[in-house]
Scaffold this active site. Structure first.
Site, short mmCIF file in Angstrom:
data_model
loop_
_atom_site.label_atom_id
_atom_site.label_comp_id
_atom_site.label_asym_id
_atom_site.label_seq_id
_atom_site.Cartn_x
_atom_site.Cartn_y
_atom_site.Cartn_z
CG ASN A 7 -1.63 1.06 1.66
OD1 ASN A 7 -1.76 2.30 -0.03
ND2 ASN A 7 -2.24 0.77 2.45
NE ARG A 98 -5.61 1.78 -0.18
CZ ARG A 98 -6.17 2.66 0.59
NH1 ARG A 98 -5.17 3.70 0.80
NH2 ARG A 98 -7.46 3.55 0.33
CG HIS A 187 -12.86 3.51 3.01
ND1 HIS A 187 -13.56 4.23 3.82
CD2 HIS A 187 -11.43 4.03 3.49
CE1 HIS A 187 -13.08 5.53 3.96
NE2 HIS A 187 -11.70 4.55 4.22
CG HIS A 216 -13.69 1.51 7.14
ND1 HIS A 216 -12.97 0.31 7.02
CD2 HIS A 216 -13.37 2.81 6.45
CE1 HIS A 216 -11.95 1.42 7.08
NE2 HIS A 216 -11.17 2.29 7.35
CG ASN A 219 -7.30 10.88 10.42
OD1 ASN A 219 -8.54 11.13 11.00
ND2 ASN A 219 -6.47 10.82 10.03
NE ARG A 249 -9.93 12.63 3.88
CZ ARG A 249 -9.83 11.51 3.58
NH1 ARG A 249 -11.55 10.14 3.25
NH2 ARG A 249 -8.77 10.84 3.90
CG ASP A 291 -6.95 9.92 18.62
OD1 ASP A 291 -8.87 9.33 18.41
OD2 ASP A 291 -5.51 9.42 18.56
NE ARG A 293 -7.06 6.22 19.92
CZ ARG A 293 -6.54 5.75 19.27
NH1 ARG A 293 -5.55 4.71 20.13
NH2 ARG A 293 -5.29 7.00 18.38
N GLY A 341 -15.11 2.33 14.84
CA GLY A 341 -15.81 1.34 14.57
C GLY A 341 -15.92 0.21 15.32
CD GLU A 393 -9.36 -1.04 3.80
OE1 GLU A 393 -8.25 -1.14 5.18
OE2 GLU A 393 -8.62 -0.61 3.12
#
Lengths: 411, 298
Positions: A7, A98, A187, A216, A219, A249, A291, A293, A341, A393
């Site tokens: 990737n 990918r 995705h 999904h 980030n 975004r 983030d 968290r 998720g 993935e």
């Protein structure tokens, strides 16, 4: 067969070495022998390889100036005796790449030949940030492993089943014809993997009537409506900017608002792109972090903007779940995947709150216990099965590459 | 030859801008101002520019960190030998520039390209004072360097095709467009824009139209983002005067004769944005005191 999964980003190379074959796929026994990254390509790079079977990590820094050097370094690390995963690079039976954008041409993964390469390059115009490094990775791997067949697995191909009413924008049709302006979705590999696992999880593998929604949430975030394993609608569009609120975004936005901001703040196209893609979303709304968290922590400490950002995130997600239930004419199962998720139980619960009328219920205990593992979080007997399904993935890329090389049909 | 490390001599506004543009393109930068205090000022200036970029959503804090990590200041000019291309960006003083080029010529590997950001001085003349005139080229960056997508790649009389090609490639790596210019006073950009500004000043001086109406007519009539007198104020009328005199002197052509109004305004200290008053008035932040974009007769 040992498959190298690559990737390639603009300045990083993520790689995994995965051992897979038909029996292993059938028993779900194919696993990663090594997972690594070469970060900061073009300068003093950081190399890291996790070796799950040994429970160790190799780490070092070295000058890595281009993707070609990055692939050679990755292979060099994998063939070290102390890594113990590869005696000789020739053991690699296939390389799976990918590739972000396959345009309208690719509906499934393919082995890369000159013609395929040209088609991938022809998508540079609509994926200027992503496709060029993907191609660099391919060229580097072809040089380093000339005997190994190389496969391209596209982020967009799973969504090529969208009907025109789902993929067209309300713009003059000539723009679609002239510049390919339409919704492509991204995705795709993750949604394909998660929806297949979910179908198996609810015991309805291969059922053409099964209606699922996969979320999904990493980030980057996207949500997909899937009927019988085929993508019906998805939230990302022409670029990965559309849809859900994401780390940095904006997601859905009135295009006129963007144009107005450009005029008021005297922004050029580049600045506006950066504003929408890198300074917005959870980060822009909260002013705290991208983030989740950190945001949940800030919210618990009473930060009102953190709460606001999380509320917008959950509300937007809930709205899309409702819209996709409508698109599918009802819902049988829903899955959460991606960093948020899979790990943020509070977000799962808040996002689905109030959707009991659609049959969506979350069992608080099951939900709290499900962290990073495949697990049902809806209560027994709920009309819609809700589950956490960790995405993978790379595994799907390895399986596709293996099947293409072995001449087997893609699942 | 692919450039991985760029040397920059001069840590003023242009040197700082070139450093940011190079580092943002992933190149390592070695920056040298005349002394330690100059080096410190240059890094501070770069930090401030990047902070403004973040406030304007041009860059992220992560990008700021990556850019700063690629820029290193050095004390001795000899340290620039590690670079494959060196850009000189000191003030327009022939003796100063040629002195630097002679030092670079002595310490940099013979294949390295030496570039000057000279806007008025002759690339050919600077190159002639080195042992490698074929490997000297002009790279005329425009202010503000990280934002303006154009570089004039200037060929001196002895600049080789190979050097020119490498310079164009370097500009491409920076994400900018290079145009080929054969050395001539004012190159293309300066030579084309100055008479335009000068003519606008003549129109005002002759009482044909007010400064505000001149700007409005060009802005609205031709769809330019701002008018010539606003541009003159931003450039600095003293700078504009110096430039016109230089073109006039170099070419002897009457069309480059500076407008007497500009000369008079410079003598009065009305230098434009930087002095708070030129053709228009500006506040301490350099913003116009009157809304110049409103209708011409408001």
């Amino acid at each position: 067969m040992k498959v190298l999964v690559l990737n390639c980003g603009s300045s990083s190379l993520k790689f995994q070495l995965i051992e897979t074959d038909e029996q292993k796929i059938a028993r779900d026994e194919d696993v990663a022998l090594a997972r690594g990254i070469v970060d900061n390509i073009g300068s003093e790079a950081v190399l890291k390889v996790d070796l799950p079977s040994r429970g160790t990590t190799l780490r070092e820094t070295a000058e890595v100036l281009d993707h070609k050097a990055a692939v050679s370094r990755a292979l060099e690390l994998l063939t070290r005796p102390e890594a113990g995963v590869l005696a000789d690079p020739a053991e690699i039976g296939a390389v799976g790449h990918r590739v972000v954008h396959g345009g309208e041409r690719f509906h499934a993964s393919v082995l890369i030949d000159d013609e395929v390469l040209r088609a991938i390059e022809s998508c540079f115009d609509i994926a200027p940030l992503h496709n060029p490094p993907n191609v660099k990775g391919y060229r580097a791997a072809r040089e380093a492993l000339p005997a190994a067949p190389q496969a391209a697995v596209f982020d967009t191909s799973f969504h090529q089943t969208l009907a025109p009413e789902a993929y067209l924008y309300g713009l003059p049709y000539v723009l679609y014809e002239r510049h390919g302006i339409r919704r492509y979705g991204f995705h795709g590999t993750s949604h394909r993997y998660v929806s297949a696992r979910l179908a198996r999880h609810v015991g309805r593998e291969g059922d053409p009537a099964l209606r699922v929604v996969t979320c999904h949430l990493g980030n980057g975030c996207s949500i997909t409506a899937i009927r019988g394993g085929r993508s019906v609608d998805t939230s990302m569009g022409f670029t990965p900017l559309e849809g859900l609120l994401m780390g940095t975004r904006s997601g859905d936005l009135d295009a006129a608002a963007a144009l107005h901001v450009m005029r008021k703040e005297e922004l050029g196209e580049r600045e506006a792109q950066a504003l929408l893609n890198k300074h917005s979303g959870l980060l822009g709304l909260s002013g705290v972090s991208n983030d989740m968290r950190a945001l949940l922590e800030a919210e618990a400490q009473g930060n009102p903007r953190a709460k606001l950002a999380i509320d917008v995130f959950c509300y937007r997600l809930r709205k899309y779940v409702g819209a996709y239930a409508a698109a599918l004419g009802g819902l049988d199962a829903l899955a959460f995947a991606g960093g948020i998720g899979e790990n943020a139980a509070a977000i799962r619960e808040r996002a689905l709150h109030g959707l009991e009328g659609l049959g969506l219920r979350v069992d608080p205990e099951r939900n709290a216990a499900a962290n990073g593992v495949e697990a049902r979080i809806s209560p027994e007997g709920a009309p819609v099965a809700v589950a956490v399904i960790p995405t993978n993935e790379e595994l799907l890329i390895a399986r596709d590459a293996y099947r293409l090389v072995a001449g087997l049909p893609l699942a | 030859m692919s450039v991985r490390c760029v040397g920059i001599v001069g840590g003023g506004t242009m040197g700082q801008g070139i450093a940011i543009a190079c580092a943002a393109a992933g190149l390592d930068v070695l920056l040298r101002d005349r002394d330690e205090a100059g080096n410190v000022r240059a890094l501070e200036g770069i930090g401030e520019t990047l902070d403004q970029d973040i406030a304007k959503w041009r860059r992220t804090t992560g990008e700021r960190k990556a850019i700063l990590a690629r820029i290193r200041t050095v004390a001795a000019i000899e340290a620039l030998e590690a670079a494959q291309l060196v850009v000189e960006a000191v003030s327009e003083d022939l003796e100063l520039k040629t002195g630097i080029f002679q030092q670079l010529d002595a310490c940099c590997p013979p294949n390295d390209i030496l570039a000057t950001n000279a806007s008025a001085l002759s690339v050919t003349e600077i190159a002639a004072r080195t042992m490698r005139p074929d490997r000297v080229v002009g790279l005329h960056f425009l202010h503000p360097v990280p934002v303006v997508p154009l570089v004039e790649v200037v060929r001196g009389l002895r600049t080789s095709d190979e050097t020119f090609a490498h310079a164009m490639e370097f500009v491409r790596v920076l994400g900018k467009t290079g145009i080929e210019v054969f050395e001539s006073p004012g190159y293309v950009t300066t030579r084309v824009i100055l008479p335009f500004l000068n003519e606008a000043a003549h129109v005002v001086m002759e009482g044909v139209a007010s400064a505000k109406d001149v700007d409005a007519s060009v802005r609205l009539g031709f769809g330019l983002p701002f008018g010539p007198l606003t541009l003159a104020d931003r450039m600095g009328l003293d700078q504009l005067l110096r430039w016109m005199q230089h073109l006039f002197h170099e070419t002897g052509e009457a069309r480059y004769r500076p407008c007497p109004l500009i000369r008079k305004m410079v003598r009065a200290g009305h230098l434009g944005v930087k002095s708070g008053r030129g053709f228009f008035e500006y506040d301490a932040d350099g913003l116009p005191r009157h809304d110049l974009k409103a209708g011409a007769r408001s």
